[in-house]
Design an enzyme around this catalytic site. Structure first.
Site, PDB file in Angstrom:
ATOM      1  N   ASN A 210      56.988  19.377  29.734  1.00 45.56           N
ATOM      2  CA  ASN A 210      55.682  18.816  30.108  1.00 45.56           C
ATOM      3  C   ASN A 210      54.593  19.862  29.868  1.00 45.56           C
ATOM      4  O   ASN A 210      54.871  20.952  29.377  1.00 45.56           O
ATOM      5  CB  ASN A 210      55.707  18.355  31.566  1.00 45.56           C
ATOM      6  CG  ASN A 210      56.033  19.501  32.501  1.00 45.56           C
ATOM      7  OD1 ASN A 210      55.283  20.463  32.608  1.00 45.56           O
ATOM      8  ND2 ASN A 210      57.188  19.426  33.156  1.00 45.56           N
ATOM      9  N   ASP A 279      62.328  15.743  36.236  1.00 48.09           N
ATOM     10  CA  ASP A 279      63.135  14.917  37.150  1.00 48.09           C
ATOM     11  C   ASP A 279      64.466  14.529  36.502  1.00 48.09           C
ATOM     12  O   ASP A 279      65.450  14.289  37.191  1.00 48.09           O
ATOM     13  CB  ASP A 279      62.357  13.638  37.520  1.00 48.09           C
ATOM     14  CG  ASP A 279      61.197  13.958  38.457  1.00 48.09           C
ATOM     15  OD1 ASP A 279      61.371  14.843  39.315  1.00 48.09           O
ATOM     16  OD2 ASP A 279      60.123  13.350  38.303  1.00 48.09           O
TER      17      ASP A 279
END
Ligand code: PMT
Length: 402
Positions: A210, A279
């Protein structure tokens, strides 16, 4: 010598004979590690040219409030937000009076009102002006508002008088500015901070990740060290240099970050999870580079452990602070995360706005704990970090119901 690494100092220069010393002050601040930008009042420009301070600071000098060109570069509000400290040296009697009255009639006084950063003044004026009841009242009002003072020194003055009113020497001012960030609020505590992204490998050359730059986590590490804490960063892959006096342990994946944190947590008092941890990770890492094949492929992902939740659930868990990166309904999702993960505190930031959050130098946030919340207005990540650390220090000492 105290340092100013990673600190943005906005130096305000007002119109007094001591203005020539601001050139040396720029150097002193830079030697301590600060980035310096300068605002000069009209009076200051009668004593020293903007070109001198531009050449020394390496940045254009800001002079006018209503200058379209300058506003297109770094506007006055942006400048006020950029600052971790507004230092005004010399601060003349007139400038002190205008600050005390809350005036915003030039760029410098406007920046002083618009900045959330601390304000420090190095007064410089004739000794009789310094002793005048009007100046005394103005200084006392500013001090009550939390404005910091350095000097003035006493001695021979340019006008021939002898007494208090000389601007302090630049090394003394720079040292006082640096000491402002050493608040000792967390002296004797041990802090772990996770920062940056994680990378979840797909094959030897590809990964899922990210946009986290690590700036928020590294700013927190700086603020923690300044507060006197023994500070460890568990950092995902970023291109930042860790602050001085911070132990930095590099990891790549969420699994490695979890392992490192669990190893360290028994020896820590406060745990701050600022990292943007993936996640999910690919169910399998291919040993060879995946070849281009069909038009569409399906990736199988499996859930990673939630590091901050695991830490909070452990025996003798530290004071645990999480972040919530949300794009909508920010406070409700953040409060829910705080409860579900068993956190003592959570810092909610809106990551839908590209000017704050991921990979920006700025942030704005709301800090939530069981019985309260505090909004942190848009500011540099180092100012936000200092404010978060102050809240943690109060809460960790039992000053809040968490
Ligand atoms: O690094 P920057 O570019 O400066 O950007 C800063 C930031 C936007 C990354 C930072 O301010 C921030 O919001 N960090 C949290 C990012 C995140 O992953 O938020 P989340 O809402 O998905 O996770 C909630 C909390 O759980 C976070 O404290 C996170 O660290 C933690 N978590 C999440 C997943 C997981 N597997 N383990 C975790 O510990």
């Amino acid at each position: 010598m105290a340092h100013l690494f990673n600190r943005n100092v906005l130096l305000g220069v007002s119109g007094g004979i001591a203005a020539y010393k601001s050139a040396e002050l720029v150097r002193q601040l830079q030697e301590r590690g600060a980035s310096v930008r300068v605002i000069m009042t009209r009076g200051a420009r009668e004593f020293i040219t903007p070109l001198t301070l531009q050449a020394l600071s390496g940045n254009p000098v800001h002079t006018e409030l209503l200058d379209t060109g300058a506003e297109q570069g770094m506007g006055h509000i942006e400048l006020a937000r950029w600052a971790d400290l507004l230092l005004i040296a010399p601060a003349t009697a007139d400038l002190i009076a205008r600050l005390s009255a809350g005036r915003a009639d030039d760029l410098l006084t406007t920046a002083a009102l618009a900045t959330p950063a601390p304000l420090m003044l190095a007064p410089a004026m004739n000794q009789q002006m310094w002793k005048d009841p009007a100046t005394i009242a103005n200084i006392s009002q500013l001090s009550e508002r939390g404005v910091h003072l350095v000097g003035p020194a006493a001695g021979q003055q340019a006008c021939g008088d002898v007494g208090p009113g000389r601007m302090e020497a630049p090394p003394v001012i720079a040292e006082a500015a640096a000491r402002l960030f050493e608040n000792g609020l967390l002296a004797g505590t041990r802090i772990i901070i996770t920062a940056g992204p994680t990378r979840e490998a797909l094959d030897p050359v590809r990964y899922l990740s990210n946009h986290s730059s690590g700036k928020m986590g590294y700013a927190l590490a700086q603020a923690a060290v300044d507060a006197g804490a023994t500070t460890t960063l568990v950092s995902g892959p970023v291109s930042l240099t860790p602050p001085e006096h911070v132990r930095c342990l590099r990891v790549e994946s969420a699994g490695e970050m979890l392992e490192k944190c669990l190893e360290l947590v028994p020896e820590c008092d406060i745990f701050i999870a600022c990292a943007a941890v993936a996640d999910y990770r690919p169910a399998a890492i291919e040993q060879q580079k995946i070849k281009k094949g069909p038009e569409q492929v399906t990736l199988h992902l499996v859930r990673n452990s939630d590091i901050v939740a695991v830490v909070a659930a452990g025996d003798n868990s530290p004071f645990t602070v999480g972040f919530a990166a949300e794009t909508n309904d920010v406070l409700n999702y953040a409060r829910d995360k705080m409860q579900r993960k068993g956190l003592d505190m959570i810092v909610a930031n809106d990551v839908s706005d590209p000017s704050i959050g991921f990979n920006s130098d700025h942030n704005e946030a709301t800090v939530l704990w069981r019985d309260g919340e505090q909004v942190l207005a848009r500011s540099s990540k180092s100012t936000i970090a200092r404010q978060i650390v102050e809240l943690i220090a109060v809460a960790n000492k039992g000053g809040m119901c968490v």
